[in-house]
Design a protein around this motif. Structure first.
Motif, PDB file in Angstrom:
ATOM      1  N   LEU E 218       0.654  -0.865  -0.070  1.00  0.00           N
ATOM      2  CA  LEU E 218       0.352   0.448  -0.153  1.00  0.00           C
ATOM      3  C   LEU E 218       1.135   0.655   0.117  1.00  0.00           C
ATOM      4  N   ASP E 219       0.895   2.336  -1.010  1.00  0.00           N
ATOM      5  CA  ASP E 219       0.726   3.157  -1.168  1.00  0.00           C
ATOM      6  C   ASP E 219       0.209   4.836  -0.832  1.00  0.00           C
ATOM      7  N   ARG E 220       0.579   5.407  -0.562  1.00  0.00           N
ATOM      8  CA  ARG E 220      -0.480   6.786  -0.592  1.00  0.00           C
ATOM      9  C   ARG E 220      -1.622   6.464  -0.725  1.00  0.00           C
ATOM     10  N   GLY E 221      -2.414   5.347   0.271  1.00  0.00           N
ATOM     11  CA  GLY E 221      -3.769   4.688   0.228  1.00  0.00           C
ATOM     12  C   GLY E 221      -3.931   4.350  -0.638  1.00  0.00           C
ATOM     13  N   GLU E 222      -3.404   3.506  -2.215  1.00  0.00           N
ATOM     14  CA  GLU E 222      -3.524   2.646  -3.009  1.00  0.00           C
ATOM     15  C   GLU E 222      -3.173   1.389  -3.292  1.00  0.00           C
ATOM     16  N   ILE E 223      -3.149   0.496  -3.229  1.00  0.00           N
ATOM     17  CA  ILE E 223      -2.243  -0.914  -3.542  1.00  0.00           C
ATOM     18  C   ILE E 223      -1.755  -0.810  -4.756  1.00  0.00           C
ATOM     19  N   ILE E 224      -0.399  -0.438  -4.303  1.00  0.00           N
ATOM     20  CA  ILE E 224       0.634  -0.620  -5.698  1.00  0.00           C
ATOM     21  C   ILE E 224       0.906  -1.803  -6.520  1.00  0.00           C
ATOM     22  N   LEU E 232       7.316  -9.606  -4.522  1.00  0.00           N
ATOM     23  CA  LEU E 232       7.266  -8.436  -3.567  1.00  0.00           C
ATOM     24  C   LEU E 232       8.544  -7.322  -2.785  1.00  0.00           C
ATOM     25  N   ILE E 233       9.304  -8.592  -2.876  1.00  0.00           N
ATOM     26  CA  ILE E 233      10.281  -7.428  -1.941  1.00  0.00           C
ATOM     27  C   ILE E 233      11.341  -6.869  -2.944  1.00  0.00           C
ATOM     28  N   HIS E 234      11.094  -7.835  -4.152  1.00  0.00           N
ATOM     29  CA  HIS E 234      12.564  -7.359  -5.353  1.00  0.00           C
ATOM     30  C   HIS E 234      11.505  -6.440  -6.211  1.00  0.00           C
ATOM     31  N   HIS E 235      10.264  -6.184  -6.087  1.00  0.00           N
ATOM     32  CA  HIS E 235       9.314  -5.103  -6.743  1.00  0.00           C
ATOM     33  C   HIS E 235       9.821  -4.203  -6.903  1.00  0.00           C
ATOM     34  N   PRO E 236      10.809  -3.440  -8.274  1.00  0.00           N
ATOM     35  CA  PRO E 236      10.952  -1.865  -8.133  1.00  0.00           C
ATOM     36  C   PRO E 236      10.028  -1.460  -6.567  1.00  0.00           C
ATOM     37  N   ASP E 237       8.811  -0.732  -7.704  1.00  0.00           N
ATOM     38  CA  ASP E 237       7.899  -0.067  -6.633  1.00  0.00           C
ATOM     39  C   ASP E 237       7.545  -0.276  -5.336  1.00  0.00           C
ATOM     40  N   VAL E 238       8.014  -1.417  -5.046  1.00  0.00           N
ATOM     41  CA  VAL E 238       7.671  -1.083  -3.717  1.00  0.00           C
ATOM     42  C   VAL E 238       9.549  -1.207  -2.570  1.00  0.00           C
ATOM     43  N   VAL E 239      10.484  -1.698  -3.750  1.00  0.00           N
ATOM     44  CA  VAL E 239      11.394  -0.504  -3.369  1.00  0.00           C
ATOM     45  C   VAL E 239      11.819   1.086  -3.176  1.00  0.00           C
ATOM     46  N   SER E 240      11.003   1.583  -3.923  1.00  0.00           N
ATOM     47  CA  SER E 240      11.569   2.893  -4.483  1.00  0.00           C
ATOM     48  C   SER E 240      10.834   3.430  -2.704  1.00  0.00           C
ATOM     49  N   ALA E 241       9.423   3.271  -2.574  1.00  0.00           N
ATOM     50  CA  ALA E 241       8.352   3.334  -1.833  1.00  0.00           C
ATOM     51  C   ALA E 241       8.371   2.923  -0.591  1.00  0.00           C
ATOM     52  N   LEU E 243      10.953   0.648   0.609  1.00  0.00           N
ATOM     53  CA  LEU E 243      12.347  -0.382   1.422  1.00  0.00           C
ATOM     54  C   LEU E 243      13.479   0.331   1.546  1.00  0.00           C
ATOM     55  N   GLY E 244      13.181   1.268   0.325  1.00  0.00           N
ATOM     56  CA  GLY E 244      14.721   2.738   0.345  1.00  0.00           C
ATOM     57  C   GLY E 244      15.858   1.206  -0.589  1.00  0.00           C
ATOM     58  N   THR E 245      16.532   1.519  -0.472  1.00  0.00           N
ATOM     59  CA  THR E 245      17.624   0.337  -1.337  1.00  0.00           C
ATOM     60  C   THR E 245      18.071  -0.580  -0.771  1.00  0.00           C
ATOM     61  N   ARG E 246      18.768  -1.177  -1.616  1.00  0.00           N
ATOM     62  CA  ARG E 246      18.194  -2.829  -1.599  1.00  0.00           C
ATOM     63  C   ARG E 246      18.688  -3.598   0.339  1.00  0.00           C
ATOM     64  N   CYS E 247      20.006  -2.783   0.284  1.00  0.00           N
ATOM     65  CA  CYS E 247      20.378  -3.052   1.833  1.00  0.00           C
ATOM     66  C   CYS E 247      19.558  -2.851   3.308  1.00  0.00           C
ATOM     67  N   GLY E 248      18.520  -2.162   2.534  1.00  0.00           N
ATOM     68  CA  GLY E 248      17.514  -1.624   3.589  1.00  0.00           C
ATOM     69  C   GLY E 248      16.918  -3.170   4.036  1.00  0.00           C
ATOM     70  N   ALA E 249      17.165  -3.415   2.857  1.00  0.00           N
ATOM     71  CA  ALA E 249      16.646  -5.162   3.391  1.00  0.00           C
ATOM     72  C   ALA E 249      17.653  -5.875   4.505  1.00  0.00           C
ATOM     73  N   ALA E 250      18.909  -5.721   4.516  1.00  0.00           N
ATOM     74  CA  ALA E 250      19.761  -6.175   5.452  1.00  0.00           C
ATOM     75  C   ALA E 250      19.567  -6.148   6.711  1.00  0.00           C
ATOM     76  N   ASP E 251      18.914  -4.360   6.774  1.00  0.00           N
ATOM     77  CA  ASP E 251      18.362  -4.219   8.186  1.00  0.00           C
ATOM     78  C   ASP E 251      17.063  -5.251   8.569  1.00  0.00           C
ATOM     79  N   ASN E 252      16.459  -5.905   7.981  1.00  0.00           N
ATOM     80  CA  ASN E 252      15.185  -6.520   8.361  1.00  0.00           C
ATOM     81  C   ASN E 252      15.542  -8.214   8.717  1.00  0.00           C
TER      82      ASN E 252
END
Lengths: 241, 319, 287, 404, 255
Positions: E218-224, E232-241, E243-252
């Motif tokens: 979900l981003d800004r009230g819409e299912i993207i 999903l985790i590699h989906h570019p829209d999800v990443v940009s909206a 997760l941030g950069t890929r290394c954000g995932a490392a944080d998780n």
């Protein structure tokens, strides 16, 4: 990355013990915090991280042990005195003043350093641009994440020397976590010492000069962040993947 | 969850039942303790509503409506007080229905303050409806509690203070029982859930407004009963007397003093404060009694912040 | 002259009087979480002090206001120290302690000043508004002006100063206020101090607008409570509006329906207000 | 899971013992001396404290006066005073306490009818005479109670007031304002009915709760109703405010008259100039006394002033008179050598005929005073001047002063 | 497997929500088959909590409708929904602070008017659910004295004890260690196998990754985007909206 700088510690904790309602939560902790470092305290929920930070921040009286701030004994000081001395605790969760605007919330953070209100606001808005457009809104109606930003931002407003963050990333999206982490280096360069506690903190550990693992109120492991990150014990209790 | 009856409570009840037999001539003490039972009933009624977390300042409205309804029935239809008292208390329930509807959304301090304002409504109407209620003049010469024949034993409830004491004690014990049932039952836990966290209660499917209203209706009936009894014991009603704010504050004071949301708290509060004032302070200090009374309250709060009942051995709580 | 002019003016003056009675109460309630049932007795104490100063030292009225304010300040500060020692549950316990204090003070007043009615007999010249065929007592004007000035002052302090922000922060979250560097004990003291000043100010006005007798405190406390509900807690600006609304309602009700419906009309208005805007008046859930 | 405490803890036992000790103490009679005791129940604190205290002082003065003369037939008299806090249940409790523990020979005092009523019922039930000091309503004396007497009644105010309005003031339209209490309401209704018989229209009749700070809006309605006279059935404090606000703008009134509160020297002192020309009613005042008791009155004022540091007033005199009645009845019984039982004292009270400063005191079959009659006074130059009835008048009505 | 078969448990159609002039949700629609675990991710302020509140009856939608097993529930109150078998947990745990952990769970088993079990039965159930979340040894601790994460578990046990058909979990795993997340995931999967349908949000992707069959972003009230978590985790829209950069995932926790 220097591990043990030769200068005097900013904060020194000796044999600290604390209880909550008669139950011992912290047991004989000793460690030191050196200026311009990023320090991490890692532990699972219930290990005593919050109690430790509250004791350091003056919100909780320890039952035994001493805390020295630049050589001065401060364990009996109330929270506002600690803030005056530059030790600022940012509680976990969303602790905004719901009836006040975002701007006023941040303003309260600068209560003791009114002269730096403007500079502080700029810094906060830089880290959280989302807040900039909502400065006039009532803090109580913001979303959870935004309230979290206000809480963190308010801590930054107090011009801290030592900033203690309790679970700073809980409830923040990964993107925000990243942005927030980036600001740490900046803060440190600005002269702030950071003490960050939490449990899922790979990113923090990557850059922490000093890190401790807290288990059931005791420090079981210490070392530099990257070193700790590789430690099998940490992997075992915190990251059992 | 079986709760063993704490022994001190049983001993206390026994003492209250037996002492008139030991001191049969102490009519004035019977009088004072009888009225104490009446006020304890009012406090227990208040407590019943407080179990839902509501601090009411409007219970004088129930008290007054019970008193007036019973008095009017007695005055116009000459029915026996034994009939008008239980019927009259229903007037309080009618008001409670409006209360439950009107204050649905109010909580905490605002409910307290709204109930304070709500007291004015029946008071002003009774005060100004001259033709029906005799307005500010009140109604005098109401029938006393009549004599009743119990198994060949003639009991004059109106004139015999001992009989009157036992009647009031009995009603108070009934109110205690009702409180006991309301605390230690499934419904009691429902009320407690509402008191502690209404959101969580609703998430469990509890209709908090309905349960709150139930507690209020019960509470109002008891308070109305106390008011109706009061009217016939004194033989008169007057708007300024039975709709008095002091009657709203009294149960609050007794409950906090004794320990709120505990069964014996209101009873203990009433039985310490009222006799203390009536039997000791007023005779000893005709002028300065309220200063001593105030001091007693202040000191007690400092030494027993949870109320006197917290001081008694606690009923062991089942886990 | 339009018949409404004096009614509105009376209502405003009465409402200003109500607001001045309520300000201190509301402040202490919202910041220090103390439901001060001894409020009215404290106003009376200040009123009696004014009476004594006027009677025996011929102090002029405008001196009485600051003197009484400071005197009550000296009384409320120790009260704050006393109440701070109270254990939990703080809200109910402080209510009980102030109730005891009210009884105590009432007895003391009865002993010191006897049960007689006391009045400060001052001559307030009538003020005529040219061209309107309407005149009023200068004291009524004073009430309105004082209410406006004091409300504006308190409002400015709360909204525009750092102290005010700190006070409001303390109301909303004590722990968060502490970690922002606010000495919350000091804030309680400040609230009691400000409240004391306002109570002290109300004393001579009460003595002048009504009359003094030891049991009058209950009446004054009731006024304060009712106006505070009208305004909503923690909203100083609303106190004046609430007072005016109440005063005007009562004046209009007395004129159109008769004196005996005054209480009912104001109670009904209050209940309607609470019914339709409970969220606007909501208070943080207290435990 | 459950721990059951087998015996009560030490604290519970202590509590039980304390309660038992309290009961024993409370059950003790106060003492058993030879003295005669009188019980007094009055509102000594709370909103009615002013009048309660005044009545108390009057009663106290009467008792000490009797003791100074050597007591009642040689017996010293002791007064036991109790506060009823203006609550009937408290009044009943205290009456019981006085009767049972205090073993009093009679009860006096009592302000406000809702308190006098329950006390009189206690008196009847326990056969103790009760002389009420200030009771007005007519309802009580309807059902016959041989132990109840009172020294005042509403008729004694309403009669002279209405006669004065029609005969001297010759007013045609009145406005009536009264407090929402039983006595004041009944007063208002009686006055309205009486004036109606005399062809005087009541164009405005309103009631208010005592303690109201603002009459100015009500006063706007008075000229609108074209009332000539304003009758205030409010009490002392209400009149203090009303009179000040009366002066704010001209109302075109011929007169302002208030039966309660105005005819006090202290009232004149408090309101100052604003009080000039007002009419009030009183049964007694320093200088206004029952014919033939002037000397006694003067002595009383002097003695009272010496003892309490202030002048007695009409309320004080109601207390004094009631105590005098009871003391006189007791004396009669004791001098006859009889025991002062409730019946004997009540019989003596019923036969009493005393000329006291406030009234010639004799009771009718209902226990009401036969000759209680107040006089109408006007404040002239800060003094009370009797203007009605003519046989007791000490001055003329000053119409110019009265008009406002 | 799920008792209901492939029946649709929850259907959300065209939900709109505004706060003042701000649009929080715009035309959100999705459906949730019974027996599925659906995840919901999105950046802060995307409207996740608002959506949860609307489904569970705590807020009113400005437009759109919600169906629960074919029945329209758009305007139902929370208590009616709870009785119908739709339960939820809150970001800030809603428990009874003065009661012990066990009593809290007991309330869930005993009080709901729809079931009315006997007291002894309810006690057994409370024991069962409390042990399921692993808090049996803390049963006597007053709930308010527990750390936040354990309060969440108490709340979870409490709502589970009401025997819901659909459970909405709002950031249930915040503050959990990875071990705890694993255990929770295993527990949830077991519940799903017993027929429970789950809708959950989480900031840390790890819980969703463990259990979710499908994830909505979900981003800004819409299912993207929607799809399985791994996609999903590699989906570019999800990443940009989000997760941030890929290394954000490392944080998780993807160490």
């Amino acid at each position: 990355m220097a591990t043990e700088p030769s200068c005097l510690p900013l904060l020194e904790v000796q044999h600290l013990s604390a209880s909550i309602q008669g139950k011992r939560v912290l047991e004989d902790l000793s460690f030191a915090c050196f200026p311009h470092q990023i320090m991490a305290i890692v532990g699972i929920e219930g290990a005593g991280k919050t109690t430790l930070l509250k004791a350091l921040g003056g919100l909780q009286r320890p039952v035994a042990g001493r805390i020295f701030l630049g050589g001065e004994s401060v364990e009996a000081m109330p929270a506002w005195e600690m803030v005056r001395k530059g030790v600022v605790y940012v509680p976990e969760g969303m602790r905004v003043f719901p009836g006040m605007s975002v701007l006023e919330n941040l303003g309260v953070g600068a209560y003791l350093v009114r002269g730096q209100l403007k500079a502080g606001l700029e810094r906060v808005c830089q880290i959280f641009p989302e807040l900039k457009e909502r400065l006039g809104a009532q803090a109580g109606i913001l979303s959870g994440g935004q309230q979290r930003m206000v809480t963190l931002g308010r801590g930054l407003m107090s011009a801290p020397r030592l900033l203690m963050l309790d679970e700073p990333f809980m409830g923040l999206s990964p993107k925000l976590v990243q942005r927030f982490c980036n600001s740490f280096r900046e803060l440190r360069q600005g002269g702030v010492t950071l003490l960050i506690s939490g449990q899922l903190m790979q990113r923090v550990l990557n850059v922490a000069e000093k890190a401790y693992i807290l288990e059931k109120g005791r420090i079981t492991l210490s070392g530099t962040g990257p070193h700790l990150l590789k430690d099998p014990h940490l992997q075992e209790i915190i990251l059992p993947l | 969850m079986r709760f063993p009856k704490p022994l001190p409570a049983a001993a206390g009840v026994l003492l209250l039942v037996l002492w008139p037999l030991i001191f049969p001539d102490a009519a004035h003490i019977q009088q004072v303790l009888g009225i104490t039972c009446l006020y304890a009933t009012l406090a227990l009624a208040w407590n019943l509503y407080a179990l839902t977390g509501a601090i009411s300042l409007g219970h004088a409205a129930f008290f007054g409506l019970g008193a007036y309804a019973s008095a009017l029935l007695n005055h116009y239809y000459h029915w026996s007080p034994l009939l008008t008292i239980p019927l009259g208390a229903l007037a309080a329930v009618v008001f409670a229905v409006f209360w439950a509807m009107g204050f649905r959304r109010l909580r905490g301090v605002y409910l307290g303050l709204a109930s304070l304002a709500a007291l004015e409504i029946p008071k002003t109407i009774v005060d100004n409806w001259d033709r029906f209620t005799y307005g500010s003049m009140g109604i005098m010469g109401l029938d006393r509690l009549p004599s009743a024949t119990l198994g060949g034993l003639q009991v004059d409830l109106g004139m015999d203070l001992q009989a009157q004491y036992y009647l009031l004690l009995g009603i108070m014990l009934l109110a205690v029982l009702l409180n006991l049932k309301s605390i230690r039952s499934r419904w009691g836990w429902t009320l407690r859930a509402i008191r502690e966290n209404e959101t969580a209660a609703a998430a469990l499917g509890i209709a908090s407004n309905r349960e709150r209203a139930k507690a209020l209706l019960l509470s109002s009936y008891l308070a109305g009963l106390a008011g109706a009894l009061y009217a016939h014991i004194l033989g008169l009603v007057e708007p300024g007397l039975v709709f008095n704010l002091h009657l709203s504050v009294l149960p609050l004071v007794f409950c906090i003093f004794g320990g709120s949301t505990k069964v014996w708290g209101p009873v203990l509060g009433a039985f310490i404060l009222y006799p203390l004032e009536q039997l000791c302070l007023l005779p000893l200090f005709p002028m300065g009694h309220s200063a001593v009374y105030g001091l007693v309250i202040i000191l007690t709060i400092f030494f027993f912040p949870q109320g006197i009942a917290a001081w008694l051995p606690r009923a062991p709580k089942s886990a | 002259m339009w018949v409404g002019t004096p009614i509105i003016f009376s209502g405003l003056a009465l409402g200003s009087f109500y607001a001045l009675m309520a300000l201190g109460f509301s402040l202490i309630l919202s910041v220090a979480r103390v439901f001060n049932l001894a409020h009215g007795e404290m106003i009376l104490l200040s009123g009696y002090l004014a009476f004594v100063l006027w009677q025996f030292f011929q102090a002029p009225f405008f001196w009485l206001l600051p003197i009484c304010s400071l005197a009550l300040l000296a009384l409320t500060l120790p009260l704050h120290y006393l109440l701070r020692r109270l254990p939990e549950p703080y809200g109910l316990n402080s209510l009980m302690v102030t109730l005891g204090l009210a009884l105590l003070l009432q007895s003391l007043l009865l002993a010191w000043f006897s049960a007689d009615y006391r009045l400060m007999r001052l001559d307030w010249p009538a003020v005529a508004i040219p061209g309107l065929d309407f005149s009023f007592l200068s004291f009524q004007g004073l009430l309105i002006i004082l209410a406006l000035a004091v409300t504006a002052g308190v409002h400015l302090v709360l909204q525009r100063t750092f102290l005010g922000k700190a006070l409001r922060a303390t109301i909303q979250d004590r722990e968060a206020a502490q970690v922002a560097g606010i000495n919350v004990n000091q804030m309680g003291l400040v609230a009691f101090g400000l409240g004391g000043l306002l109570i002290g100010l109300a004393g001579p006005l009460f003595a002048q607008n009504m009359y003094l007798y030891p049991a009058a405190g209950t009446e004054a406390t009731m006024i304060a409570i009712v106006v505070t509900i009208f305004a909503g807690l923690g909203r100083t600006r609303n106190i004046l509006l609430g007072g005016w609304l109440l005063g005007l309602t009562q004046s209009v009700a007395v004129f159109t329906m008769g004196s005996k419906w005054r209480e009912l009309v104001s109670a009904a208005l209050l209940l309607l207000l609470l019914y339709f805007r409970p969220e606007g008046l909501s208070l943080k859930k207290e435990r | 899971m459950q721990r059951i405490r087998s015996r009560p803890g030490p604290r519970a036992r202590l509590t039980v013992w304390l309660l038992a000790a309290l009961l024993c103490w409370a059950n003790q009679p106060l003492s058993a001396a030879q003295e005669i005791r009188l019980g007094e129940i009055d509102p000594l604190s709370g909103p009615l404290a002013k009048h309660g205290q005044e009545i108390h002082q009057g009663i106290l003065y009467a008792v000490e006066e009797a003791n100074a003369r050597g007591g009642v037939a040689g017996h010293p008299v002791k007064l036991l005073s109790r506060d009823d806090q203006s609550k009937p249940d408290v009044a009943v409790n205290q009456a019981q306490d006085l009767i049972f523990r205090g073993k009093v020979a009679g009860l006096v005092g009592g302000y406000v009818d809702s308190l006098v009523g329950p006390i009189s019922q206690q008196a009847a039930r326990h056969r103790v005479p009760y002389v009420a000091s200030a009771s007005l309503q007519q309802a009580f004396t309807g059902n016959k109670n041989p132990f109840f007497f009172r020294v005042s009644c509403l008729e004694g105010i309403v009669q002279p007031l209405c006669q004065f309005l029609s005969q001297t003031l010759k007013t045609k339209r009145v406005a009536l304002l009264h407090a929402a209490t039983p006595g004041a309401t009944e007063f208002s209704d009686l006055v309205q009915a009486d004036l109606h018989r005399r062809d005087i229209a009541t164009v405005l009749q309103e009631k208010f709760r005592p303690g109201w700070p603002d009459f100015s809006v009500f006063l706007l309605k008075v000229p609108a109703a074209r009332a000539e006279t304003l009758i205030s059935g409010g009490f002392y404090g209400d009149n203090l405010i009303l009179v000040r606000q009366l002066r704010q703008r001209p109302l075109g009134l011929k007169a302002f008259i208030a039966p309660w509160g105005v005819a006090y020297q202290s009232f004149i002192d408090e309101v100052g100039q604003a009080g000039e020309g007002l009419f009030g009613a009183c049964a007694w005042s320093p200088g206004i006394t029952q014919p033939g008791t002037e000397k006694e009155s003067q002595e009383l004022v002097a003695g009272f002033r010496k003892k309490f540091g202030k002048d007695p007033n009409t309320t004080t005199m109601h207390g004094y008179t009631s105590a005098r009645a009871l003391l006189a009845a007791l004396e009669t019984v004791l001098q006859e050598g009889a025991k002062p039982t409730g019946e004997a004292v009540s019989r003596a009270l019923a036969k009493l005929d005393l000329n006291l400063p406030m009234e010639r005191l004799a009771f009718d079959a209902h226990g009401d005073p036969r000759h209680y009659q107040q006089v109408i006074v006007q404040i002239q130059k800060q003094r009370l001047v009797v203007v009605y009835p003519p046989e007791r008048a000490t001055g003329q009505v000053d119409f110019s002063l009265a008009a406002r | 497997m799920a008792a209901q078969g492939p029946q649709v448990c929850l259907e959300v159609r065209q939900i709109k929500k505004y706060f003042g002039d701000q649009t929080v949700l715009r035309d959100v629609s999705f459906s949730l088959p019974a027996g599925e675990i659906l995840g919901l991710i999105g950046p802060n302020g995307a409207g996740k909590s608002t959506l949860f509140n609307i489904i569970s009856g705590w807020q009113k939608a400005d437009a759109g409708s919600v169906f629960f097993f074919g029945q329209e529930i758009t305007s139902w109150t929370p208590k009616d929904l709870s009785r119908a078998g739709l339960a939820r947990t809150f970001q800030v745990p809603q428990i009874f602070p003065e009661m012990s952990a066990w009593e809290n769970v007991l309330m869930g088993a005993w009080l709901p008017p729809q079931s009315r079990p006997s007291f002894s039965k309810a006690q057994e159930e409370a024991d069962h659910w409390l042990s399921l979340v692993g808090l049996l040894e803390l049963r006597h601790t007053p709930a308010r004295d527990l750390p936040l994460a354990q309060q969440r578990l108490v709340e979870l046990a409490q709502v589970l004890a009401t025997r819901p058909r659909l459970l909405l979990l709002d950031e249930i795993a915040a503050g959990f260690s990875l071990g705890a997340v694993k255990r929770l995931a295993a527990g949830l999967a077991k519940l799903r196998d017993q027929g429970l349908t789950l809708l959950l949000t989480d900031h840390l992707f790890n819980l969703l990754e463990e259990v979710a069959d499908r994830v909505l972003a979900l981003d800004r009230g819409e299912i993207i985007v929607q799809g399985p978590p791994a996609a999903l985790i590699h989906h570019p829209d999800v990443v940009s909206a989000y997760l941030g950069t890929r290394c954000g995932a490392a944080d998780n926790g993807e160490a």
